[in-house]
Design a protein around this motif. Structure first.
Motif, PDB file in Angstrom:
ATOM      1  N   ASP A 168       5.878   7.879  10.440  1.00 40.52           N
ATOM      2  CA  ASP A 168       7.053   6.899  11.317  1.00 40.52           C
ATOM      3  C   ASP A 168       7.174   5.694  10.798  1.00 40.52           C
ATOM      4  O   ASP A 168       7.863   4.931  11.196  1.00 40.52           O
ATOM      5  N   MET A 169       6.762   5.382   9.525  1.00 38.49           N
ATOM      6  CA  MET A 169       6.752   4.145   8.762  1.00 38.49           C
ATOM      7  C   MET A 169       7.611   4.012   7.531  1.00 38.49           C
ATOM      8  O   MET A 169       7.263   3.023   6.733  1.00 38.49           O
ATOM      9  N   ASP A 170       8.269   5.009   7.270  1.00 39.13           N
ATOM     10  CA  ASP A 170       8.993   5.062   6.108  1.00 39.13           C
ATOM     11  C   ASP A 170       8.304   5.099   4.904  1.00 39.13           C
ATOM     12  O   ASP A 170       8.691   4.455   3.663  1.00 39.13           O
ATOM     13  N   HIS A 171       7.059   5.680   4.596  1.00 42.81           N
ATOM     14  CA  HIS A 171       6.238   5.582   3.552  1.00 42.81           C
ATOM     15  C   HIS A 171       6.875   6.591   2.510  1.00 42.81           C
ATOM     16  O   HIS A 171       7.471   7.658   2.851  1.00 42.81           O
ATOM     17  N   LYS A 209      12.741  15.779   4.254  1.00 39.32           N
ATOM     18  CA  LYS A 209      12.960  14.700   4.818  1.00 39.32           C
ATOM     19  C   LYS A 209      11.992  13.667   4.493  1.00 39.32           C
ATOM     20  O   LYS A 209      10.687  14.314   4.528  1.00 39.32           O
ATOM     21  N   LYS A 210      11.900  12.274   4.452  1.00 32.84           N
ATOM     22  CA  LYS A 210      11.342  11.386   3.931  1.00 32.84           C
ATOM     23  C   LYS A 210       9.900  11.511   4.992  1.00 32.84           C
ATOM     24  O   LYS A 210       8.653  11.031   4.624  1.00 32.84           O
ATOM     25  N   SER A 260       1.222   6.953   2.580  1.00 34.43           N
ATOM     26  CA  SER A 260       1.006   5.417   1.793  1.00 34.43           C
ATOM     27  C   SER A 260       2.323   5.054   1.407  1.00 34.43           C
ATOM     28  O   SER A 260       3.243   5.597   1.052  1.00 34.43           O
ATOM     29  N   PHE A 261       2.164   3.723   1.202  1.00 33.83           N
ATOM     30  CA  PHE A 261       3.364   3.078   0.712  1.00 33.83           C
ATOM     31  C   PHE A 261       2.757   2.300  -0.681  1.00 33.83           C
ATOM     32  O   PHE A 261       1.896   1.685  -0.736  1.00 33.83           O
ATOM     33  N   GLY A 262       3.451   2.697  -1.641  1.00 33.37           N
ATOM     34  CA  GLY A 262       2.963   2.175  -2.982  1.00 33.37           C
ATOM     35  C   GLY A 262       1.744   2.788  -3.680  1.00 33.37           C
ATOM     36  O   GLY A 262       1.566   3.782  -3.156  1.00 33.37           O
TER      37      GLY A 262
END
Lengths: 116, 113
Positions: free
Chosen positions: B26-29, B70-71, B94-96
């Motif tokens: 739910d964090m747009d990772h 979907k993302k 993860s992000f990045g």
């Protein structure tokens, strides 16, 4: 080919003493190292990390040491507490400049038991 | 807090069945991963994805496929379940760069009989 190895599958330590968990790696492209802790029936949670430009990182009772020439890192827990009983995984990632930075390679894990 | 939710905690399936394991964050990772955990073998990467409709093989992709339409959602598919796919399956996002760390779901314990 296991690129990240934890040679001790288990470790038992008395409460209050130091726990030392070890990890060796073979890939010299690894640039960043992390430790995760996992309780049964839960996902791993991040504990502490270290960049290859450092040789030590400390966070409360947890300290990670990196010996890049030996391709070895260790996690020290002082003092050990019963709640630290869990499986600990070390993990490594590559250098962002080489395009290998986006995934983690995990070790086999060490089960730590802290006894009263 | 970032949340990674795996739809089932425990699953029992029969040999030969097609199995879907679902994971939602739910964090747009950008990045999502599927690992399996087995005693003595640690966490092994099955597949990962850097973006919608993108997928890359990990270290042990045989017998698995993935879908990311979907993302926020990353599905692991066992095309024809076998007993050697009995395992704990862990989804992460993860992000990045991975050096920022992953957030893991609670895992799905799959038993194939």
């Amino acid at each position: 080919d296991q690129q990240v190895k934890q040679n001790s599958p288990s470790l038992s330590v008395q409460e209050g003493r130091i726990s030392i968990l070890n990890c060796d790696y073979t890939n010299s492209m690894f640039d960043y190292f992390l430790w995760y802790k996992k309780y049964p029936a839960e996902g791993p949670t991040f504990l502490i990390s270290i960049s290859s430009i450092k040789d030590k990182n400390e966070d409360g009772r947890f300290t990670v040491f990196l010996n890049k020439s030996a391709k070895h890192l260790s996690l020290h827990i002082v003092p050990s507490q019963p709640g630290d009983s869990a499986v600990y995984f070390c993990a490594a990632s590559g250098n962002p400049n080489t395009g290998t930075a986006s995934k983690l390679t995990f070790g086999t894990g060490t089960r730590l038991q802290v006894t009263l | 807090d970032v949340k990674v939710t795996q739809s089932s905690r425990y699953l029992v399936k029969r040999t030969g069945e097609k199995v879907f394991l679902e994971c939602v964050q739910d964090m747009d990772h950008e990045n999502m991963f599927w690992y399996r955990q087995d005693p003595g073998l640690g966490l092994r990467l099955i597949y990962f994805s850097y973006d919608v409709k993108m997928k890359e093989k990990g270290d042990i992709p045989e017998g698995y496929s993935v879908s990311r339409e979907k993302k926020e959602r990353f599905s692991l598919i066992l095309e024809s379940a076998s007993t050697n796919q009995t395992s704990m399956y862990l989804c992460a996002s993860s992000f990045g760069a991975a050096s920022y760390g992953y957030t893991f779901g609670s895992g799905t314990r799959l038993t194939v009989v």
